[in-house]
Design an enzyme around this catalytic site. Structure first.
Site, PDB file in Angstrom:
ATOM      1  N   GLY B  50       0.873  -1.331   0.013  1.00 27.17           N
ATOM      2  CA  GLY B  50       0.064  -0.147   0.138  1.00 27.17           C
ATOM      3  C   GLY B  50       0.733   1.306   0.066  1.00 27.17           C
ATOM      4  O   GLY B  50       1.798   1.457   0.766  1.00 27.17           O
ATOM      5  N   GLY B  76       1.236  -0.575   9.830  1.00 30.97           N
ATOM      6  CA  GLY B  76       0.714   0.802   9.579  1.00 30.97           C
ATOM      7  C   GLY B  76       1.141   1.509   8.342  1.00 30.97           C
ATOM      8  O   GLY B  76       1.655   2.418   8.366  1.00 30.97           O
ATOM      9  N   LEU B  77       1.260   0.599   7.200  1.00 34.38           N
ATOM     10  CA  LEU B  77       1.440   1.190   5.976  1.00 34.38           C
ATOM     11  C   LEU B  77       2.735   1.886   5.891  1.00 34.38           C
ATOM     12  O   LEU B  77       2.913   2.824   5.143  1.00 34.38           O
ATOM     13  CB  LEU B  77       0.330   2.183   5.583  1.00 34.38           C
ATOM     14  CG  LEU B  77      -0.974   1.504   5.033  1.00 34.38           C
ATOM     15  CD1 LEU B  77      -1.973   2.846   4.857  1.00 34.38           C
ATOM     16  CD2 LEU B  77      -0.818   0.808   3.774  1.00 34.38           C
ATOM     17  N   CYS B 134      -7.557  -0.620   5.234  1.00 38.45           N
ATOM     18  CA  CYS B 134      -6.414  -1.068   6.443  1.00 38.45           C
ATOM     19  C   CYS B 134      -6.885  -0.794   7.636  1.00 38.45           C
ATOM     20  O   CYS B 134      -7.414   0.483   7.826  1.00 38.45           O
ATOM     21  CB  CYS B 134      -5.408   0.062   5.774  1.00 38.45           C
ATOM     22  SG  CYS B 134      -4.024  -0.391   6.736  1.00 38.45           S
ATOM     23  N   GLY B 247      -7.956 -14.172   1.542  1.00 35.20           N
ATOM     24  CA  GLY B 247      -8.196 -14.126   2.870  1.00 35.20           C
ATOM     25  C   GLY B 247      -7.953 -15.769   3.280  1.00 35.20           C
ATOM     26  O   GLY B 247      -8.473 -16.468   2.924  1.00 35.20           O
ATOM     27  N   THR B 270      -0.527 -14.021   3.226  1.00 32.57           N
ATOM     28  CA  THR B 270       0.059 -14.518   4.475  1.00 32.57           C
ATOM     29  C   THR B 270       0.865 -15.853   3.954  1.00 32.57           C
ATOM     30  O   THR B 270       2.143 -15.976   4.646  1.00 32.57           O
ATOM     31  CB  THR B 270      -0.699 -14.662   5.539  1.00 32.57           C
ATOM     32  OG1 THR B 270      -1.517 -13.439   5.728  1.00 32.57           O
ATOM     33  CG2 THR B 270      -0.002 -15.046   6.864  1.00 32.57           C
TER      34      THR B 270
END
Lengths: 262, 308
Positions: B50, B76-77, B134, B247, B270
């Protein structure tokens, strides 16, 4: 960097919850340098999900050759992952990814080096000590343990080094922190390498002004998810901005890291 | 056997992908990092970390915690900002075979619009994924995605600023997802990514305080797969624009479930952090399945379990 299934050649519980494991991993062992690490799978059926970062402790050939084709892990149990990993048996296969990160920078020209190990910080420094001894350097190893009962057995202490021990309870060697031994040994050294818990690094940073100006490298593993630079979890605040422990480290210059922000 | 498809059939230029396996934002760096480990050129698309108008340092340590079959993150981007992205990354992407979709975030509709405007026409940028989901930033992000109107406002602003294909990444947190999906599709989204992480919390019992300095975190990984699958099923029935499933996808079987639930493509996230080869293994497994079942076109599977 490779993902391989490495066969467990031997597994020893040196002390309760302290493991020393040799793995057959030719492709990784011949690339790996002291200070680099592996991401080791410790779960089955996605639990624990994440691999665990573990330093390469030793590198050695299987037979009489010169090229390392096996490597050792030295670790203590810190949670579910390491607990499960410690239960592996000879002949099992562990999925390992590596070698990862930047190794220690051991200068050819250095004649005298001092290594400071806090507990299992001995792991990567063991391999570094062997490399330094092989290069004919004078190596001093300062090793900090909780007590004499937690002292590492002689076979994991690198050979050819001058060893000084500190214990918290005074049951062996100097009573107190291993960093208290440093001032007496750093004079005349060309390089210093320190590996231990975060508190040890913060202590080093604090006493730094009182020490001889010998460059000190440390190995810092902030909490990782991937170990490969993909997720940005293991950020380290440094004088040059944020760095990643997994890709830019885990070896950093002590003076480069902003310790008050960690 | 056909794996290629147009990700955004409603977009004038379209975006043809070689196959339906993408990476999820935040799990492949800027693509370059994953490209050092595996052959990313074989994938359908790369969705990069992002990006915001200005560089962001992200959250303090610790940033990740493991949960049963899951991962909580509070990154936290952290990102290099859109200008550095255009200067340092896009030229590399322009030489790649695999298209790169840039995930964008902002604290206001204006900021989203400005990031999109700067990316418009940049060689190497194949599309935009609007991140209104986010959970790890103090302002913006998820709060836009929780309600149809603010979500549509951001998407409409981005739509005006760029002709690039637009994916919109939705949040499951506090949202009526089909309603948000309809609103953003109407506002100009060409496809929807379902879904971002689920809000979660961890407590440090020794210190009796939240484990993460930012308190909340986003849960991902196999633990959330059934939830993501359900939302894909629901959203795919609510809108006519394509849905990209995301997901907990870690295997070809997972990917097949998402396709059959109504997704036209999947993002592997992930799983890549655990096994960098995961996206390629998902792709290879998908190919093997099509071959074994003698299925000529992967699109035959899309929504196969949702038609009743």
């Amino acid at each position: 960097m490779e993902v391989i299934d490495a066969r467990v050649l031997s597994r020893e519980e040196l002390l309760p919850e302290l493991f020393f494991i040799w793995l057959e991993a030719p492709t990784i062992a011949r690339e790996a340098r002291p200070g680099q690490f592996l991401m080791v799978s410790c779960g089955v059926h996605k639990d624990p999900l994440l691999r665990r970062p573990l330093c390469v402790s030793r590198l050695a050939p299987m037979g009489n050759g010169q090229t390392p084709d096996r490597l050792a892990l030295l670790f203590s149990v810190r949670g579910r992952g390491s607990l499960s990993l410690g239960q592996c048996q000879t002949g099992d296969c562990l999925s390992i990814l590596g070698p990862l990160g930047k190794p220690f920078r051991l200068e050819r020209a250095s004649r005298k080096v001092v290594l400071v190990a806090g507990g299992t910080g001995l792991s990567p420094l063991g391999g570094l000590a062997e490399e330094a001894v092989r290069q004919g350097k004078e190596v001093t190893l300062l090793l900090g343990v909780e007590s004499a009962t937690k002292m590492f057995p002689p076979r994991v202490i690198p050979q050819g080094v001058r060893l000084e021990v500190a214990s918290m309870d005074g049951s062996m060697g100097h009573k107190g922190l291993v960093t208290e031994l440093l001032a007496a040994h750093l004079a005349g050294a060309d390089q210093c390498f320190a590996v231990g818990p975060l508190g040890m690094y913060k202590t080093l940073a604090r006493i730094r002004p009182s020490l001889p100006p010998v460059p000190i490298q440390i190995s810092l593993e902030t909490r990782m998810a991937c170990g490969t630079g993909l997720c940005f979890a293991c950020s380290v605040p440094t004088r040059q901005g944020l760095r990643l422990s997994c890709k830019d480290g885990p070896v950093f210059a002590l003076d480069e890291v902003l310790w008050d922000r960690l | 056997m056909t794996l290629s498809f147009n990700l955004v059939p409603g977009h004038p230029g379209g975006l043809w992908l070689a196959n339906p396996v993408l990476t999820a934002s935040g799990t492949c760096g800027y693509g370059v990092e994953l490209g050092e480990i595996i052959d990313i050129q074989r994938l359908g698309a790369i969705v990069c970390k992002g990006i915001t108008l200005h560089p962001r340092e992200g959250n303090p340590q610790p940033r990740v915690a493991e949960t049963p079959a899951g991962l909580l993150n509070s990154i936290g981007l952290q990102n290099i900002g859109v200008e550095a992205l255009i200067r340092d990354m896009a030229p590399l992407w322009a030489s790649w075979r695999v298209p790169v979709i840039v995930n964008i975030a902002g604290e206001s509709a204006r900021e989203y619009r400005e990031v999109a405007r700067r990316l418009d026409g940049v060689p190497g940028v194949a599309g935009i994924e609007v991140n209104i989901s986010c959970p790890n930033v103090a302002q913006g992000g998820m709060e836009f995605g929780a309600k149809p109107r603010p979500a549509a406002r951001v998407v409409a602003a981005v739509r005006k600023a760029t002709g690039l294909p637009l994916l919109v990444k939705l949040t499951p947190n506090g949202a009526d997802m089909p309603a948000v999906a309809r609103a953003v599709a109407e506002a100009g989204a060409d496809a929807l990514t379902v879904m971002n992480t689920i809000l979660g919390l961890a407590i440090d019992t020794t210190q009796r305080k939240p484990f993460f300095p930012a308190v909340k975190a986003g849960l991902s990984g196999p633990a959330i797969k059934p939830i993501a699958l359900y939302h894909v099923y629901e959203v795919a029935r609510a809108v006519s624009v394509p849905v990209v499933g995301c997901g907990g996808i870690a295997s070809a079987t997972d990917a097949l479930e998402f396709l059959m639930a109504g997704a036209t493509a999947v993002q592997v996230g992930t799983a890549t952090l655990v096994n960098p080869k995961a996206p390629l293994e998902v792709l290879e497994g998908l190919e093997a399945y099509l071959k074994q079942k003698n299925i000529a076109d992967v699109r035959e599977l899309v929504g196969a379990a949702a038609k009743a």
